[in-house]
Motif scaffolding. Structure first.
Motif, mmCIF file in Angstrom:
data_model
loop_
_atom_site.group_PDB
_atom_site.id
_atom_site.type_symbol
_atom_site.label_atom_id
_atom_site.label_comp_id
_atom_site.label_asym_id
_atom_site.label_seq_id
_atom_site.Cartn_x
_atom_site.Cartn_y
_atom_site.Cartn_z
ATOM 1 N N UNK A 30 -6.527 30.333 48.253
ATOM 2 C CA UNK A 30 -5.930 29.509 48.156
ATOM 3 C C UNK A 30 -6.057 28.606 49.138
ATOM 4 N N UNK A 31 -6.055 27.917 49.389
ATOM 5 C CA UNK A 31 -6.402 26.400 50.458
ATOM 6 C C UNK A 31 -5.802 27.065 52.022
ATOM 7 N N UNK A 32 -6.863 27.219 52.907
ATOM 8 C CA UNK A 32 -6.963 26.954 54.370
ATOM 9 C C UNK A 32 -5.577 26.573 54.837
ATOM 10 N N UNK A 33 -6.098 25.104 54.642
ATOM 11 C CA UNK A 33 -4.657 24.190 55.256
ATOM 12 C C UNK A 33 -3.593 23.983 54.233
ATOM 13 N N UNK A 34 -2.922 24.305 53.958
ATOM 14 C CA UNK A 34 -1.883 23.503 52.986
ATOM 15 C C UNK A 34 -1.642 22.697 52.867
ATOM 16 N N UNK A 35 -1.049 21.528 53.914
ATOM 17 C CA UNK A 35 -0.564 20.605 54.279
ATOM 18 C C UNK A 35 -1.271 19.563 53.601
ATOM 19 N N UNK A 36 -3.029 19.954 53.984
ATOM 20 C CA UNK A 36 -3.403 18.402 53.999
ATOM 21 C C UNK A 36 -4.002 18.742 52.516
ATOM 22 N N UNK A 37 -3.918 20.305 52.283
ATOM 23 C CA UNK A 37 -3.771 20.427 50.302
ATOM 24 C C UNK A 37 -3.300 19.558 49.234
ATOM 25 N N UNK A 38 -2.298 19.465 50.320
ATOM 26 C CA UNK A 38 -1.212 19.218 48.974
ATOM 27 C C UNK A 38 -1.163 17.208 49.700
ATOM 28 N N UNK A 39 -1.068 16.717 50.547
ATOM 29 C CA UNK A 39 -1.273 15.472 50.590
ATOM 30 C C UNK A 39 -2.295 15.664 49.831
ATOM 31 N N UNK A 40 -3.807 16.302 49.656
ATOM 32 C CA UNK A 40 -4.608 14.927 48.880
ATOM 33 C C UNK A 40 -3.923 15.202 47.605
ATOM 34 N N UNK A 41 -3.289 15.857 47.082
ATOM 35 C CA UNK A 41 -2.631 15.881 45.751
ATOM 36 C C UNK A 41 -1.364 14.316 45.766
ATOM 37 N N UNK A 42 -1.636 14.593 46.286
ATOM 38 C CA UNK A 42 0.177 13.320 46.543
ATOM 39 C C UNK A 42 -0.600 12.190 46.659
ATOM 40 N N UNK A 43 -2.055 11.956 46.996
ATOM 41 C CA UNK A 43 -2.948 10.420 46.984
ATOM 42 C C UNK A 43 -2.958 10.485 45.379
ATOM 43 N N UNK A 44 -2.641 11.358 45.327
ATOM 44 C CA UNK A 44 -3.679 11.361 43.520
ATOM 45 C C UNK A 44 -2.698 11.257 42.671
ATOM 46 N N UNK A 45 -1.008 11.345 43.562
ATOM 47 C CA UNK A 45 0.285 11.365 42.377
ATOM 48 C C UNK A 45 -0.154 12.997 40.989
ATOM 49 N N UNK A 46 -0.609 13.190 41.889
ATOM 50 C CA UNK A 46 -0.771 14.930 40.875
ATOM 51 C C UNK A 46 -0.200 15.704 41.463
ATOM 52 N N UNK A 47 0.741 17.489 41.253
ATOM 53 C CA UNK A 47 1.551 17.726 41.238
ATOM 54 C C UNK A 47 0.972 17.965 42.370
ATOM 55 N N UNK A 48 1.692 19.178 43.456
ATOM 56 C CA UNK A 48 1.470 19.586 45.059
ATOM 57 C C UNK A 48 0.489 20.439 44.762
ATOM 58 N N UNK A 49 0.124 22.188 43.784
ATOM 59 C CA UNK A 49 -0.343 22.612 43.538
ATOM 60 C C UNK A 49 -1.481 22.582 42.687
ATOM 61 N N UNK A 50 -2.463 21.075 42.208
ATOM 62 C CA UNK A 50 -3.184 21.015 41.320
ATOM 63 C C UNK A 50 -4.900 21.388 41.960
ATOM 64 N N UNK A 51 -5.219 22.018 41.377
ATOM 65 C CA UNK A 51 -6.934 22.374 42.457
ATOM 66 C C UNK A 51 -7.392 21.157 42.802
ATOM 67 N N UNK A 52 -7.738 21.454 43.994
ATOM 68 C CA UNK A 52 -9.291 20.527 44.820
ATOM 69 C C UNK A 52 -9.850 21.539 44.963
ATOM 70 N N UNK A 53 -11.110 20.494 45.298
ATOM 71 C CA UNK A 53 -12.003 20.860 46.515
ATOM 72 C C UNK A 53 -12.126 21.202 47.463
#
Lengths: 346, 221
Positions: A30-53
């Motif tokens: 799982x993501x090392x920095x959960x908050x930055x991970x969630x933020x990247x999804x929110x900026x793209x209007x995604x579910x918070x748990x959508x897979x990111x790189x």
């Protein structure tokens, strides 16, 4: 679809992680920095748990083979589109066919997240999109140079950005890392705690998704160990006989045999993962009750993060190109040359 | 009355400890209670992971969905209501055979151990393959079995310098322990053989070849 030009140290797909599999010896990942991970999804209007790189230490570059809205989040700084557009981290941006995106190394932190609107078209492995570094079971989730990765629904949104206040408040090293001590350490090793909390430790470049080694004055405690392997979790602080702490991260083994001192609470894990090599830290014991309160305060602050649509300009000043992003109501202006300056309207 | 001790590791892990050391009877109690806990609480969203170690059941939980003291009360109540009747092990009918190619290119450290401890390679293979090894738990890496019960006659210290890469399936000895590497990995164990059995396969359900609480026996090819 994107084509990967360079991956940097390690780039991999991540989500919140893989749960319910420790009984098989499979760690959460799982993501090392959960908050930055969630933020990247929110900026793209995604579910918070959508897979990111997840990109460790920067150096990532790709080319877009079709149009999409993408976001980059993480430590304060910028990423570069088409060699000359410097966009502040914590922005989304619309990219067209043949656009390139580069995330340079950053002096303010280690970990970046790259999301696209709608998410990447990839398959879950053992119920998660998270790459697991120590085994070969999730190799398809590791980003590889030269490979293409598809989008679920290539389309665009309004470009948006946020200020960096959350990152600055919660994820920047303030020199103190909280720790929940093991009950046994609190009950019978107060002398150790006193010395441990007065020792300066430094992060080293021995950093991976499995853990990080610290350096500093070696502890003289627990030099003779005969521990049997027992539970560990994300954030477990082990003290091997050599006297220098190891902190286990998301891809660590599920059991460990070194002396356990305590665990870095959830509220500190994002900040800890973002520490640059040679960062100076001291540990401070806190109760689990207090660390839960701190985490919930972080969540409250995170929920308050606002997104602003912006316009982008590349200005030529004395022959140099300076990138400027201005929000719709002029409340945030970001100027990127080799540094990012955020200008706030009074 | 079952003796146990509940501790917390960090802010999201509860540990129910049933004893000390590596002991089959304690490990049997652990297996009894992990099954009970799973039946009673695994359906709840606050449970992130339940797993076991040599002597404990470990529960990772979401502290926003379950407070620590409440979880402790729930676990204490379950233990009180479910007493283990026999600590005896009844899993001997589940002995998994692991075929092993011993020595030569599969076991590069076998001849060194043989010369050092004064037993022939054949004798070491006979001793190693004549016991049933308890799988106390899985951990370290996916599918890795922590085995108990190796004969001390063939114990041998770890390599002074770990190898950069050991092939998947390697069977090793480190001190009084023996084990099998499910994946290629760096390692300091002395490698005496190799099996073709895949210990962890994500295309199978469950993905683990070995199950904790059962036994395995190495069979020389």
């Amino acid at each position: 679809m994107i084509n990967i030009i360079s991956t940097g140290t390690l780039s991999s797909f991540q989500d919140f992680g893989r749960f319910g599999k420790k009984k098989f010896g499979v760690s959460n990942s799982g993501c090392l920095d959960k908050f930055s991970f969630m933020l990247s999804n929110l900026l793209c209007n995604n579910d918070k748990n959508e897979a990111s790189i997840e990109i460790i230490s920067g150096g990532f570059k790709c080319i877009f083979l079709e149009e999409i809205t993408a976001s980059i989040t993480g430590p304060e700084g910028f990423f570069i589109v088409n060699e000359n557009k410097k966009i502040k981290i914590n922005s989304s941006i619309n990219l067209k066919k043949n656009d390139t995106l580069f995330i340079p190394p950053n002096k303010n932190g280690n970990i970046f997240y790259f999301s696209v609107y709608g998410g990447f078209k990839i398959k879950k492995i053992l119920d998660s999109y998270s790459y697991h570094q120590p085994s070969d079971i999730t190799d398809n989730l590791k980003i590889v140079s030269g490979y293409n990765y598809s989008f679920k629904k290539p389309s665009v949104l309004k470009e948006r950005f946020t200020n960096d206040d959350f990152f600055k408040k919660h994820l920047v090293n303030n020199g103190i890392i909280n720790i929940n001590y093991e009950e046994e350490i609190i009950e019978s090793n107060q002398k150790f705690i006193k010395i441990f909390e007065n020792t300066d430790y430094f992060t080293t470049n021995q950093f991976s998704r499995q853990g990080i080694r610290l350096t500093g004055e070696k502890s003289n405690f627990f030099t003779h160990q005969n521990e049997i392997s027992s539970e560990v979790s994300i954030g477990t602080l082990q003290l091997p006989p050599n006297g220098l702490p190891i902190i286990l991260l998301n891809d660590s083994q599920t059991t460990g045999g070194y002396k356990k001192i305590g665990s870095i609470p959830k509220s500190e894990l994002s900040k800890f993962s973002q520490l640059k090599s040679e960062s100076k830290i001291r540990f401070k014991g806190v109760s689990t009750e207090d660390s839960v309160i701190l985490f919930n305060q972080m969540v409250e602050d995170f929920e308050l993060i606002g997104f602003n649509a912006y316009s982008f300009y590349n200005l030529s000043v004395n022959g140099a190109l300076i990138s400027v992003q201005i929000s719709e109501n002029n409340s945030i202006i970001s100027i990127a040359n080799n540094e990012v300056f955020n200008v706030y309207k009074e | 009355m079952q003796t146990y001790n509940i501790n917390f590791h960090g802010d999201s892990t509860l540990v129910v400890n049933f004893g000390k050391g590596i002991d089959e009877n304690i490990n049997n109690i652990v297996h009894f209670y992990i099954n009970i806990f799973e039946k009673n609480i695994i359906q709840n969203k606050y449970v992130l992971d339940i797993y076991l170690t040599y002597n404990s059941v470990v529960i990772d939980y979401d502290f926003n969905l379950m407070e620590s003291f409440k979880l402790k009360n729930i676990i204490e109540k379950i233990i009180l209501e479910n007493r283990i009747e026999s600590k005896k092990n009844n899993n001997f009918e589940k002995i998994i055979e692991i075929p092993v190619n011993y020595g030569e290119e599969f076991g590069p450290d076998l001849s060194k151990i043989s010369k050092s401890i004064g037993l022939s390679e054949k004798e070491i293979i006979t001793i190693h393959s004549s016991k049933n090894y308890r799988v106390h738990m899985l951990g370290f890496m996916p599918g890795f079995p922590y085995l108990g019960g190796m004969d001390e006659k063939i114990s041998f210290p770890r390599l002074s310098e770990p190898r950069i890469s050991i092939p998947a399936g390697s069977v090793g000895i480190a001190g009084n322990q023996t084990g099998v590497y499910p994946f290629s990995s760096p390692g300091g164990w002395n490698i005496i053989g190799r099996t073709n059995i895949k210990l962890f396969d994500i295309n199978k359900s469950p993905p683990n070849f070995l199950e904790s609480g059962t036994y395995l026996r190495f069979v020389a090819n």
